[in-house]
Structure formats: C-alpha cells, structure tokens
Design a protein around this motif. Structure first.
Motif, PDB file in Angstrom:
ATOM      1  N   ALA A 266      46.278  20.496  41.155  1.00 11.37           N
ATOM      2  CA  ALA A 266      46.357  19.809  39.824  1.00 11.37           C
ATOM      3  C   ALA A 266      47.582  20.482  38.957  1.00 11.37           C
ATOM      4  O   ALA A 266      48.297  20.091  38.447  1.00 11.37           O
ATOM      5  CB  ALA A 266      45.215  19.871  39.163  1.00 11.37           C
ATOM      6  N   PHE A 267      47.573  21.810  39.222  1.00 13.38           N
ATOM      7  CA  PHE A 267      48.632  22.636  38.602  1.00 13.38           C
ATOM      8  C   PHE A 267      50.008  22.316  39.264  1.00 13.38           C
ATOM      9  O   PHE A 267      50.735  22.101  38.532  1.00 13.38           O
ATOM     10  CB  PHE A 267      48.192  24.151  38.620  1.00 13.38           C
ATOM     11  CG  PHE A 267      49.097  25.099  38.078  1.00 13.38           C
ATOM     12  CD1 PHE A 267      49.086  25.055  36.724  1.00 13.38           C
ATOM     13  CD2 PHE A 267      49.938  26.120  38.664  1.00 13.38           C
ATOM     14  CE1 PHE A 267      49.994  25.846  35.806  1.00 13.38           C
ATOM     15  CE2 PHE A 267      50.660  26.838  38.152  1.00 13.38           C
ATOM     16  CZ  PHE A 267      50.752  27.044  36.647  1.00 13.38           C
ATOM     17  N   ALA A 268      50.150  22.433  40.552  1.00 13.10           N
ATOM     18  CA  ALA A 268      51.306  22.375  41.219  1.00 13.10           C
ATOM     19  C   ALA A 268      51.694  20.823  40.847  1.00 13.10           C
ATOM     20  O   ALA A 268      52.941  20.496  40.856  1.00 13.10           O
ATOM     21  CB  ALA A 268      51.175  22.771  42.551  1.00 13.10           C
ATOM     22  N   GLY A 269      50.897  19.937  40.803  1.00 14.71           N
ATOM     23  CA  GLY A 269      51.107  18.478  40.848  1.00 14.71           C
ATOM     24  C   GLY A 269      51.859  18.225  39.452  1.00 14.71           C
ATOM     25  O   GLY A 269      52.793  17.040  39.281  1.00 14.71           O
TER      26      GLY A 269
ATOM     27  N   GLY B 165      54.910  29.730  43.134  1.00 17.84           N
ATOM     28  CA  GLY B 165      56.212  29.528  44.101  1.00 17.84           C
ATOM     29  C   GLY B 165      56.653  28.201  43.559  1.00 17.84           C
ATOM     30  O   GLY B 165      57.724  27.707  44.028  1.00 17.84           O
ATOM     31  N   VAL B 166      55.740  27.590  42.668  1.00 15.21           N
ATOM     32  CA  VAL B 166      56.233  25.985  42.466  1.00 15.21           C
ATOM     33  C   VAL B 166      56.476  26.051  40.917  1.00 15.21           C
ATOM     34  O   VAL B 166      57.104  25.452  40.343  1.00 15.21           O
ATOM     35  CB  VAL B 166      54.930  25.000  42.564  1.00 15.21           C
ATOM     36  CG1 VAL B 166      55.256  23.633  42.320  1.00 15.21           C
ATOM     37  CG2 VAL B 166      54.809  25.232  43.964  1.00 15.21           C
ATOM     38  N   VAL B 167      55.439  26.676  40.021  1.00 18.22           N
ATOM     39  CA  VAL B 167      55.455  26.767  38.699  1.00 18.22           C
ATOM     40  C   VAL B 167      55.802  28.061  38.101  1.00 18.22           C
ATOM     41  O   VAL B 167      54.969  28.901  38.230  1.00 18.22           O
ATOM     42  CB  VAL B 167      54.428  25.962  38.031  1.00 18.22           C
ATOM     43  CG1 VAL B 167      54.262  26.056  36.641  1.00 18.22           C
ATOM     44  CG2 VAL B 167      54.136  24.689  38.457  1.00 18.22           C
ATOM     45  N   GLY B 168      56.782  28.188  37.442  1.00 18.49           N
ATOM     46  CA  GLY B 168      57.162  29.462  36.814  1.00 18.49           C
ATOM     47  C   GLY B 168      56.227  29.863  35.694  1.00 18.49           C
ATOM     48  O   GLY B 168      55.835  29.103  34.801  1.00 18.49           O
ATOM     49  N   GLN B 169      55.589  31.107  35.580  1.00 20.63           N
ATOM     50  CA  GLN B 169      54.615  31.495  34.782  1.00 20.63           C
ATOM     51  C   GLN B 169      54.903  32.875  33.577  1.00 20.63           C
ATOM     52  O   GLN B 169      55.620  33.777  34.105  1.00 20.63           O
ATOM     53  CB  GLN B 169      53.403  31.902  35.460  1.00 20.63           C
ATOM     54  CG  GLN B 169      52.842  30.621  36.179  1.00 20.63           C
ATOM     55  CD  GLN B 169      51.894  30.751  37.247  1.00 20.63           C
ATOM     56  OE1 GLN B 169      50.790  31.701  36.817  1.00 20.63           O
ATOM     57  NE2 GLN B 169      51.943  30.432  38.378  1.00 20.63           N
ATOM     58  N   PRO B 170      54.527  32.592  32.570  1.00 23.44           N
ATOM     59  CA  PRO B 170      55.013  33.868  31.719  1.00 23.44           C
ATOM     60  C   PRO B 170      54.405  35.060  32.345  1.00 23.44           C
ATOM     61  O   PRO B 170      53.503  35.211  32.849  1.00 23.44           O
ATOM     62  CB  PRO B 170      54.134  33.479  30.250  1.00 23.44           C
ATOM     63  CG  PRO B 170      53.813  32.031  30.382  1.00 23.44           C
ATOM     64  CD  PRO B 170      53.745  31.671  31.856  1.00 23.44           C
TER      65      PRO B 170
END
Length: 284
Positions: free
Chosen positions: A261-264, A148-153
């Motif tokens: 770390a990922f959302a950051g 919901g923060v980082v769009g993913q393939p």
C-alpha cells in the motif's frame, strides 16, 4: 511473477550466502533456508561474537550454518569470506544500517558512512559473487526497503542509499540476465527487529534538533506507531525463500500488505515486470 519452483532434492546441494545474519531478517532467513528449504547456508556478519542468537536458533531448528566473518564495507573482508567457496547459487544482500538525521545537522561524512554500508557494501559483495553466480546460473536478492521507493523525513541518507541500490539493481538485472543470473529486490516495510534500535538516536535527540525539534518529535511518534505493528522477520524470510525457490523470480517483492500500500502510492508496476520488459529489450 513467480512460476514453478526448484525441486527440494535440488535444494540440498545448493548454497546461499546471506549477509547480516546476527539478527532480524538475516537471522530468520539463514535458519529458514537451512531448515525449511535444505540450502547449505553461508551465514555472515561483521562481528561473529554476536553469533549467539543465530547459532541458538539454528540448533533449535536442528540445522547447522557455515558461519563466516564479513564486513561488507571492506573489500579484503569480502574476498577472504568468499575464498574457498567453490559453488554459490544465491546471494542475499541483507546487511544494512538505519540512520536518522537531516542535512543541516549532520556532516557529509555521516552521509558517506550510510552509503558505504547500505550501497557500496551491496556492490562489494555482489561484484565478488557474480563470477560464481554466473557459473551456477544463480540469483542475487537484495533486501532494500520501501524507503528505496518513497523518500521519508529524517531518512535522507538512508533513503538515498536505498534509492541507489534499487536503481543499481534495476539497471543490473537485464544485463545479468544475459549471463543467466537473476536479480531481485525485496522491499519490507516496518519489521520488528533490532534495526530501529541501531539508528543511534539518544533520549535527548529531539531537544538537540533545534529548529527541527517539532518535526522530529512528530516523526518519531508516527514511527513508533508503525513499528508497534511491524512485520515479523520470519514473514520477510518466507518471502525471500519464495524468491530463492522460484524458477523465474520477480524483480520486486513487497513483503506485506502495508508495504504494498505504501509503495503503491508511487509504484504501479508492483512486480517490476514492465520496467524489466522494457530494458531487457535494450540488451537482447
């Protein structure tokens, strides 16, 4: 930022409704809320024939849960589930469904179905619960995702739904707060549950991906590695209990170092306080 906690004696007469409790995060949260925090738990799922694991885990923990049928996509089911609930102190929107696909190779109806479960389902339940939550000065917790923060393939529809939930809840939070209801989102990364197994991929999915086959194969290899080191549902449940117990729960909780770390990469305002501080002033 989490401040002081409700006392355990106060917990014993508090009620939480949790959606999607047949497995994974929902199951772990339902059992932990009853066993460790003394909540009265209304545990819901679309098909109560799948309640065996939940009931077994509750029995092992020495607690009982109030099991109810709830299809979050069906307003009549939502209304029937909440009928007779006199008090509700918290709602945990956990029900959801994964989906792997890409625009050229799936129908718009496929995308709508993902939105119905992961976005509109959250709205149906939250809307029905809000009058009770206003009365108790309670809280809404919605399990979203780092997706919901980082769009993913190959997660276009899923991430769109989770982005929508995040935006809706971030916008609702300052408004609900004026009526005494706190709103939070819980963002796990990879979680060891049946979620991945339910996305509907067949063994020959890569072969059927046509021009996207190499990209899908690479994505699936990466995803298998991520889920090999996935967070346990019980760890996510512990974070949810912290939010349930906090007097002033943060808007956003990322449930692991990997998720942070990922959302950051995208978020600097990790607990949501800067956005909430800004928009709360618009409705004060």
């Amino acid at each position: 930022m989490i401040h002081k906690h409700w006392e355990s004696s106060e917990m014993s007469d508090r009620t939480v409704l949790i959606t999607g409790t047949s497995s994974g995060i929902g199951l772990a949260t339902a059992v932990a809320a009853a066993a460790r925090a003394g909540w009265h738990v209304i545990a819901t799922m679309r098909n109560t024939a799948k309640a065996g694991p939940l009931l077994a885990a509750a029995e092992e923990a020495g607690v009982t849960v109030d099991l109810r049928t709830l299809d979050v996509t069906d307003p009549a089911s939502v209304e029937a589930c909440l009928a007779g609930v006199d008090r509700l102190d918290a709602l945990v929107n956990n029900a959801g469904a994964g989906h792997i696909g890409t625009l050229e190779q799936e129908s718009v109806d496929d995308v709508r179905a993902v939105m119905e479960v992961n976005f509109f389902g959250v709205l149906h339940v939250t809307k029905a619960a809000l009058p009770l939550l206003r009365a108790s000065k309670g809280r809404v917790l919605t399990v979203t995702s780092v997706g919901g923060v980082v769009g993913q393939p190959f997660n276009e529809a899923y991430c769109a739904a989770k982005f929508a939930v995040e935006g809706y809840m971030e916008s609702l939070a300052p408004v609900a707060a004026t009526a005494g209801v706190s709103v939070s989102v819980v963002e796990p990364g990879a979680v060891a549950s049946e979620f991945v197994g339910n996305v509907g991929l067949t063994d020959d999915a890569t072969e059927q991906a046509g021009p996207y086959a190499p990209a899908l194969a690479a994505y699936l290899d990466r995803t298998r590695g991520a889920f090999a080191n996935a967070q346990a549902p019980e760890d996510v449940a512990a974070g949810i209990l912290d939010l349930l117990a906090a007097e002033r729960p943060a808007f956003r909780m990322l449930t692991s170092d990997a998720a942070r770390a990922f959302a950051g990469v995208k978020l600097k305002d990790l607990d949501g306080s800067a956005v909430q501080g800004l928009t709360s002033g618009w409705v004060a």
